[in-house]
Design a protein around this motif. Sequence first.
Motif, PDB file in Angstrom:
ATOM      1  N   GLY A 143       1.125  -0.859   0.255  1.00  0.00           N
ATOM      2  CA  GLY A 143       0.029  -0.115  -0.125  1.00  0.00           C
ATOM      3  C   GLY A 143       0.889   1.022  -0.100  1.00  0.00           C
ATOM      4  N   HIS A 144       1.753   1.142   0.065  1.00  0.00           N
ATOM      5  CA  HIS A 144       2.643   2.053   0.610  1.00  0.00           C
ATOM      6  C   HIS A 144       3.892   2.547  -1.188  1.00  0.00           C
ATOM      7  N   LEU A 145       3.295   1.849  -2.057  1.00  0.00           N
ATOM      8  CA  LEU A 145       3.899   2.270  -3.005  1.00  0.00           C
ATOM      9  C   LEU A 145       3.633   3.349  -3.568  1.00  0.00           C
ATOM     10  N   THR A 146       4.786   4.932  -4.318  1.00  0.00           N
ATOM     11  CA  THR A 146       4.040   5.284  -4.236  1.00  0.00           C
ATOM     12  C   THR A 146       3.390   5.576  -6.534  1.00  0.00           C
ATOM     13  N   VAL A 147       2.289   5.286  -6.545  1.00  0.00           N
ATOM     14  CA  VAL A 147       2.423   5.567  -7.249  1.00  0.00           C
ATOM     15  C   VAL A 147       1.635   6.436  -8.014  1.00  0.00           C
ATOM     16  N   ASN A 148       1.785   7.742  -7.545  1.00  0.00           N
ATOM     17  CA  ASN A 148       1.031   9.352  -7.676  1.00  0.00           C
ATOM     18  C   ASN A 148       1.818  10.645  -6.932  1.00  0.00           C
ATOM     19  N   PRO A 149       3.013  10.983  -7.468  1.00  0.00           N
ATOM     20  CA  PRO A 149       3.805  11.977  -6.653  1.00  0.00           C
ATOM     21  C   PRO A 149       3.446  13.085  -6.321  1.00  0.00           C
ATOM     22  N   GLN A 150       2.359  13.770  -6.417  1.00  0.00           N
ATOM     23  CA  GLN A 150       1.782  15.085  -6.566  1.00  0.00           C
ATOM     24  C   GLN A 150       0.733  14.664  -5.655  1.00  0.00           C
ATOM     25  N   GLY A 151       0.224  13.004  -5.712  1.00  0.00           N
ATOM     26  CA  GLY A 151      -0.516  12.559  -4.590  1.00  0.00           C
ATOM     27  C   GLY A 151      -1.309  12.888  -3.438  1.00  0.00           C
ATOM     28  N   ARG A 152      -2.392  12.601  -3.059  1.00  0.00           N
ATOM     29  CA  ARG A 152      -3.261  12.326  -2.129  1.00  0.00           C
ATOM     30  C   ARG A 152      -1.793  12.608  -0.759  1.00  0.00           C
ATOM     31  N   THR A 153      -1.647  12.746   0.125  1.00  0.00           N
ATOM     32  CA  THR A 153      -1.003  12.825   1.731  1.00  0.00           C
ATOM     33  C   THR A 153      -1.469  11.192   1.903  1.00  0.00           C
ATOM     34  N   CYS A 154      -0.401  10.218   2.226  1.00  0.00           N
ATOM     35  CA  CYS A 154      -0.734   9.265   3.016  1.00  0.00           C
ATOM     36  C   CYS A 154      -0.722   9.748   4.555  1.00  0.00           C
ATOM     37  N   HIS A 155      -1.150   8.200   5.685  1.00  0.00           N
ATOM     38  CA  HIS A 155      -0.911   8.225   6.068  1.00  0.00           C
ATOM     39  C   HIS A 155       0.205   7.674   7.166  1.00  0.00           C
ATOM     40  N   CYS A 156       1.304   7.375   6.406  1.00  0.00           N
ATOM     41  CA  CYS A 156       2.570   6.983   7.000  1.00  0.00           C
ATOM     42  C   CYS A 156       3.654   8.466   6.366  1.00  0.00           C
ATOM     43  N   GLY A 157       3.063   9.300   5.776  1.00  0.00           N
ATOM     44  CA  GLY A 157       3.849  10.213   5.612  1.00  0.00           C
ATOM     45  C   GLY A 157       4.033  10.601   4.125  1.00  0.00           C
ATOM     46  N   SER A 158       4.317  10.475   3.109  1.00  0.00           N
ATOM     47  CA  SER A 158       4.326  10.280   2.057  1.00  0.00           C
ATOM     48  C   SER A 158       3.527  11.003   1.222  1.00  0.00           C
ATOM     49  N   ARG A 159       3.333  10.772  -0.123  1.00  0.00           N
ATOM     50  CA  ARG A 159       2.313  11.052  -0.751  1.00  0.00           C
ATOM     51  C   ARG A 159       1.821  10.364  -2.337  1.00  0.00           C
ATOM     52  N   GLY A 160       0.958  10.162  -2.693  1.00  0.00           N
ATOM     53  CA  GLY A 160       0.417   9.883  -3.393  1.00  0.00           C
ATOM     54  C   GLY A 160       0.414   7.806  -3.401  1.00  0.00           C
ATOM     55  N   CYS A 161       0.624   7.256  -2.356  1.00  0.00           N
ATOM     56  CA  CYS A 161       0.682   5.591  -1.947  1.00  0.00           C
ATOM     57  C   CYS A 161      -0.929   5.019  -2.007  1.00  0.00           C
ATOM     58  N   LEU A 162       0.068   3.453  -2.892  1.00  0.00           N
ATOM     59  CA  LEU A 162      -1.562   3.242  -3.815  1.00  0.00           C
ATOM     60  C   LEU A 162      -2.889   3.325  -2.600  1.00  0.00           C
ATOM     61  N   ASP A 163      -1.798   2.947  -1.426  1.00  0.00           N
ATOM     62  CA  ASP A 163      -3.363   3.191   0.392  1.00  0.00           C
ATOM     63  C   ASP A 163      -4.433   4.133  -0.068  1.00  0.00           C
ATOM     64  N   VAL A 164      -4.091   5.108  -0.513  1.00  0.00           N
ATOM     65  CA  VAL A 164      -4.956   6.305  -0.750  1.00  0.00           C
ATOM     66  C   VAL A 164      -5.239   6.903  -2.131  1.00  0.00           C
ATOM     67  N   GLU A 165      -4.684   6.091  -3.123  1.00  0.00           N
ATOM     68  CA  GLU A 165      -4.832   6.552  -4.339  1.00  0.00           C
ATOM     69  C   GLU A 165      -5.405   5.584  -4.872  1.00  0.00           C
TER      70      GLU A 165
END
Length: 418
Positions: A266-288
Amino acid sequence: MTRTTRLERGRSALGPALELVHTGRAPTRAVLTAELGVTRATAGAVAAELEALGLIEVDSRPGAAAGSQGRPSHRLAIDPAGPVVLAAQVHADGFRAALVGLGGRIVATAPGCMTVPADPVHVLSAVVDAGADLLRSTGRRCLGAGLAVPSAVAEPDGTALNPLHLAWPAGAPVREIFTERVRQAGVMGTAEVTESAESAVPDSTAFTAFTGNDVNLAALAEHRHGAGRGARDLLCVATGHRGVGGALVLDGRLHTGSSGLALEVGHLTVNPQGRTCHCGSRGCLDVEADPLAFLDAAGREPGPEVSLLQRARDLLRTEYEDARVRKAAELLIDRLGLGLAGLVNILNPDRIILGGLHRELLEADPERLRAVVAERSLWGQSGGVPILPCTLDHNSLVGAAELAWQPVLDDPLAAMAG
């Protein structure tokens, strides 16, 4: 050679034999004989002992298939009146408890919708109470308990390290809590569940329930009973009520890493400019690529009347011709495909199975998803990897049951004597 002697020689084969019947790989005594590599007499003694334990049924007079020659082999099947295990799943919108027999068959189930509180004791108490009610109403003997949670579960302690979509604190001791609640409910080893049944559990202090990540357990169930049967290296990716999870079965065994934390896809980045993820990164599969992302992209409100997963499924099934819904589906398919391609490059699985909303996305446009994976993966253009939908209903529940059944598969005599 007497039956007793044959059984003594084949006693070590009881567990392997039960697993073969449990997973559907030995539908007849002839197949069981071949798979175990024992004599026909020994296989017969083993099957008879498993039947005497109340675990399987042996049909010694099966009907012959049309056009077949010779005497048909005894048919083997799970005893439908046999013991069960208590399986439970907690998710963002509540929980589900079930009784599951051998063969992955759900005997009874009870969904519970509730706002999952910050104290895991509250919901796990409700889960076990629901399971005790099921046992009380069915009168079945319970041999174990397993729990699926939407979090990485650290081994060997059984703590939920990152229940991102629940209000639980990180590191909640879910296995300890679940085990204690099952002990207190007195559901183990008895068909008569009472309100004050703690003393009904033989050696209850030795009992330990099992806990695992929900997608890991879905992959285990699908590998034994569903779309993953026969795969050697199986990748499962799924989105349930919230978030995206992944699991890997290698050489027929669930791969959880050195401490149970492997494959947090879930924390693979698939959209670098995407939503902020709960893990602190952005654009993770988890939120995209989860149900909430799909509803947002389609311009639909989640709605309080059904779960996010059900709302997303209904939208995809009933309004797919709507341009905005179709565009949202294509967007999630592209993001999912990008993530799958990266996983294919790293893991080289021989099969991919998709669950939850991802299963519906695959069925809505299989060509698009497979094309994205083929285009983005190193080996995609040279044949590709089969991408299939999961086939089991409530596969995380069935997987939780698999954890609870494993001691029985390892040693049926000891388990049934407990």
